[in-house]
Design an enzyme around this catalytic site. Sequence first.
Site, PDB file in Angstrom:
ATOM      1  N   GLU A  62       0.813  -1.223   0.000  1.00  0.00           N
ATOM      2  CA  GLU A  62       0.000   0.000   0.000  1.00  0.00           C
ATOM      3  C   GLU A  62       0.844   1.269   0.000  1.00  0.00           C
ATOM      4  O   GLU A  62       0.426   2.298  -0.531  1.00  0.00           O
ATOM      5  CB  GLU A  62      -0.959   0.014   1.189  1.00  0.00           C
ATOM      6  CG  GLU A  62      -2.112  -0.987   1.080  1.00  0.00           C
ATOM      7  CD  GLU A  62      -1.782  -2.354   1.646  1.00  0.00           C
ATOM      8  OE1 GLU A  62      -0.594  -2.618   1.946  1.00  0.00           O
ATOM      9  OE2 GLU A  62      -2.702  -3.181   1.794  1.00  0.00           O
ATOM     10  N   PHE A 124     -11.788  -7.744  13.362  1.00  0.00           N
ATOM     11  CA  PHE A 124     -10.666  -8.170  12.522  1.00  0.00           C
ATOM     12  C   PHE A 124     -10.340  -7.079  11.503  1.00  0.00           C
ATOM     13  O   PHE A 124     -11.224  -6.552  10.834  1.00  0.00           O
ATOM     14  CB  PHE A 124     -11.017  -9.482  11.801  1.00  0.00           C
ATOM     15  CG  PHE A 124      -9.930  -9.931  10.868  1.00  0.00           C
ATOM     16  CD1 PHE A 124      -8.681 -10.317  11.377  1.00  0.00           C
ATOM     17  CD2 PHE A 124     -10.125  -9.942   9.496  1.00  0.00           C
ATOM     18  CE1 PHE A 124      -7.676 -10.718  10.520  1.00  0.00           C
ATOM     19  CE2 PHE A 124      -9.107 -10.349   8.641  1.00  0.00           C
ATOM     20  CZ  PHE A 124      -7.877 -10.735   9.151  1.00  0.00           C
ATOM     21  N   GLN A 125      -9.063  -6.750  11.396  1.00  0.00           N
ATOM     22  CA  GLN A 125      -8.568  -5.704  10.498  1.00  0.00           C
ATOM     23  C   GLN A 125      -9.254  -4.361  10.739  1.00  0.00           C
ATOM     24  O   GLN A 125      -9.476  -3.583   9.810  1.00  0.00           O
ATOM     25  CB  GLN A 125      -8.671  -6.127   9.026  1.00  0.00           C
ATOM     26  CG  GLN A 125      -7.696  -7.257   8.707  1.00  0.00           C
ATOM     27  CD  GLN A 125      -7.473  -7.486   7.229  1.00  0.00           C
ATOM     28  OE1 GLN A 125      -8.360  -7.229   6.419  1.00  0.00           O
ATOM     29  NE2 GLN A 125      -6.301  -7.970   6.873  1.00  0.00           N
ATOM     30  N   LYS A 174     -17.840  -1.075   5.412  1.00  0.00           N
ATOM     31  CA  LYS A 174     -18.283  -2.048   4.409  1.00  0.00           C
ATOM     32  C   LYS A 174     -19.793  -1.999   4.198  1.00  0.00           C
ATOM     33  O   LYS A 174     -20.271  -2.141   3.075  1.00  0.00           O
ATOM     34  CB  LYS A 174     -17.857  -3.451   4.852  1.00  0.00           C
ATOM     35  CG  LYS A 174     -18.008  -4.493   3.760  1.00  0.00           C
ATOM     36  CD  LYS A 174     -17.333  -5.806   4.138  1.00  0.00           C
ATOM     37  CE  LYS A 174     -17.419  -6.802   2.981  1.00  0.00           C
ATOM     38  NZ  LYS A 174     -16.740  -8.067   3.284  1.00  0.00           N
ATOM     39  N   MET A 492      24.264   9.099   2.532  1.00  0.00           N
ATOM     40  CA  MET A 492      24.097  10.349   3.277  1.00  0.00           C
ATOM     41  C   MET A 492      24.313  10.119   4.774  1.00  0.00           C
ATOM     42  O   MET A 492      24.869  10.961   5.468  1.00  0.00           O
ATOM     43  CB  MET A 492      22.717  10.953   3.002  1.00  0.00           C
ATOM     44  CG  MET A 492      22.574  12.381   3.483  1.00  0.00           C
ATOM     45  SD  MET A 492      23.788  13.503   2.741  1.00  0.00           S
ATOM     46  CE  MET A 492      22.894  14.087   1.297  1.00  0.00           C
TER      47      MET A 492
END
Lengths: 596, 179
Positions: A62, A124-125, A174, A492
């Site tokens: 993502e 969940f999630q 949802k 760096m």
Amino acid sequence: MSDAPDLAPPVTPKLNGAEVVLRALVDQGVEHVFGYPGGAVLPLYDAIFKQNHLQHILVRHEQGAVHAAEGYARTSGKVGVVLVTSGPGATNTVTGLTDALMDSVPIVVLTGQVPTHMIGNDAFQEADTVGITRPCTKHNYLVKDPEDLARTIHEAFHVARSGRPGPVVVDLPKDVALGPAPYHAPEDVPHRHYQPKRTPAADRIEQAVDLIARAHRPIFYVGGGVINAGPEACEDLRTLVRATGYPITQTLMGLGAFPASDPLFIGMLGMHGTYEANMAMHGCDLMICIGARFDDRVTGRLDGFSPNSVKIHVDIDPSSINKNIQVQLPIIADCGEALKAMLARWRERGHQPDPLRIAPWWETIRGWQSRNSLGYRKSETSIKPQHAIERLYELTKNEDVYITTEVGQHQMWAAQHFKFEDPFRWMTSGGLGTMGYGLPAAMGVQLARPGGLVIDIAGEASWVMNMQEMSTLVQYRLPVKSFILNNSYMGMVRQWQDFFHGNRHAESYMDSLPDFVKLAEAFGAVGLRATTPDELDDVIREMMAVDGPVICDIVVDRAENVYPMIPGGAAHNDIMLSPEDPDEPVRGSEDGMPLV
Amino acid sequence: MLYEQRIAEDTTRRHTIAVLVDNEPGVLARVIGLFSGRGYNIDSLTVAEVDRAEHLSRITIVTSGTEQIIEQIKALLAKQVPVRQLADLTTEGQVVEREMALAKVVGDRARLIDALRVADFMGARLIDRTLETLTFEVTGSSEDIDSFLRLLEPEEVSRAGVVAMARGTRMLTASELRP
């Protein structure tokens, strides 16, 4: 979009929430969505499956989706769009959201959420997405009522692109996506109250032009705000700067707004800017700042910053004014509107360039330029990273070329040695400094510029951070070129350890790097390698000739550092030139440890 | 010079800022997060819906900082999407500020009689009593409430925070233009 009405008839009694979202996206002109599916967004993926109006690009992580949307937005000027699932899908977007907030990139990120009746139950999630993303977005929404769905999507686009652009999150439970929802077209949705001021105050413009016409040691200091204001703003900038004949420097984010080949351009400023740009900022009597924000990488030590100048600051964000540096003439406006007004006023007053007045100033600047602060020692045996960028520029400059970068030494060398003639061709993570930005950003750029030559100038350590997106490039036949300056170090980090931590290279060396040529082949792409300077041009030419994604492993001199350098916390006139400079030995010491 | 020359002052000053916001979920968290994320002080904060038809809440924030920090705070608040109107009541003219507090005193008869005397003197209202306790309501400026509580030395205190309004005709309502 002309084909928008095909998605559904004008009167749409039977759309569900997901279809309403899709329709709103299409009506907003969205053609590409970067995303990754999951349980909570399955209704949206189902709606995507049933239509042909916008293309979904399946990323591999993502974070890659958000950077891709950023690259897409920055090269096209359109709003980039991301679709991810709830929980880990949403939390993986946080780095990209923060990056877009810092660099003012307009993106809309749609996140799935557990059904409204489960919110707060540690489902969940489930994650508190609006809570987590509140400080790293310009605004965010949780849509609980299907009635609000279409309006919220349209408003999200309006907020993302209006005023100072930025990222907006819309969290979609949802059940809202599955249930019936009414559709409202963009023109039927009044934007409540968010209408940032765009036009400058006329008296401020008059004062600014009076100051500009009278200055003896002026400098234009231009940032990404001008590019965000659009191509016309960049044109007006060019006209105004040339009408005055004054020197111009640009920030990392501003490169390309004004052409690098123009003799009025004296290079990038800031920590790794040119000697002449930083000295001119220090010594000027009038600073005309347009669309830049006096970032600490630009100003160095605040009390030593350009002590004797009058400062004009054009910015669309009132909270950027007087944040770090006190200015005498703030102008709150869209950079394009302000430039247009300044140009009109300049012409109305009949001002002409006055080379005599500023001749001593230019003479001083020419003196600084003669120090050749971007110079480096050439080598017959090893590839100097600066040389690699110079060759890449020479061989690609006549192409339709777009450059993204990762973060680190290679990024600074790219900014110094690649010459940008036009805006929208340079995409880099400036404010946040996000390693892993370049490859996914290049993916987004390539999608917006299908015929363009898109190159990610990378360091091997950053590139590895989001290398999973090679798989996406291969899947969608996006011929992005990764030009990796491989020194086996986090360069760096190592440079700062050299300067400020007694050469103790704690964890900045990478053992067991992949064989990038074989890695390319494993992904189904082409891998090339150059280890000596005489191989370099052939590798670049071959890279350009391949019709597909390429990884170039450019094995460069490991010890090279980025010069010039203003150590954090020092003033512009404390700039360190390279070890080759006869008058200016490098002064690094452990005194620099507390710097950032 | 003609131009705005802001001298960076290091002196810290207390400001009362009134903000009209869309009454939507998360708006208070957004405002508080803005202060905590940047290290600014909140001395007092009150919030309640003031316009049901327009779904508007009014937030009154008492904060302190240098002039530059106060300017930053106002600019950052003003650019939030749900913020409709904002006024720095401290700099924009005369202002009335009120705070309410409840204070409970527990003790023997002598202590309670003493408390009643203080309350009477300070204009506090007795709103609940038992044999061992008295509970007072007091309204006034924050300084008035401070001195009442100093005199009363109550066992329990609940303060509502500052609400404020400009004196005279100046108003902060939905019908005025966004600054």
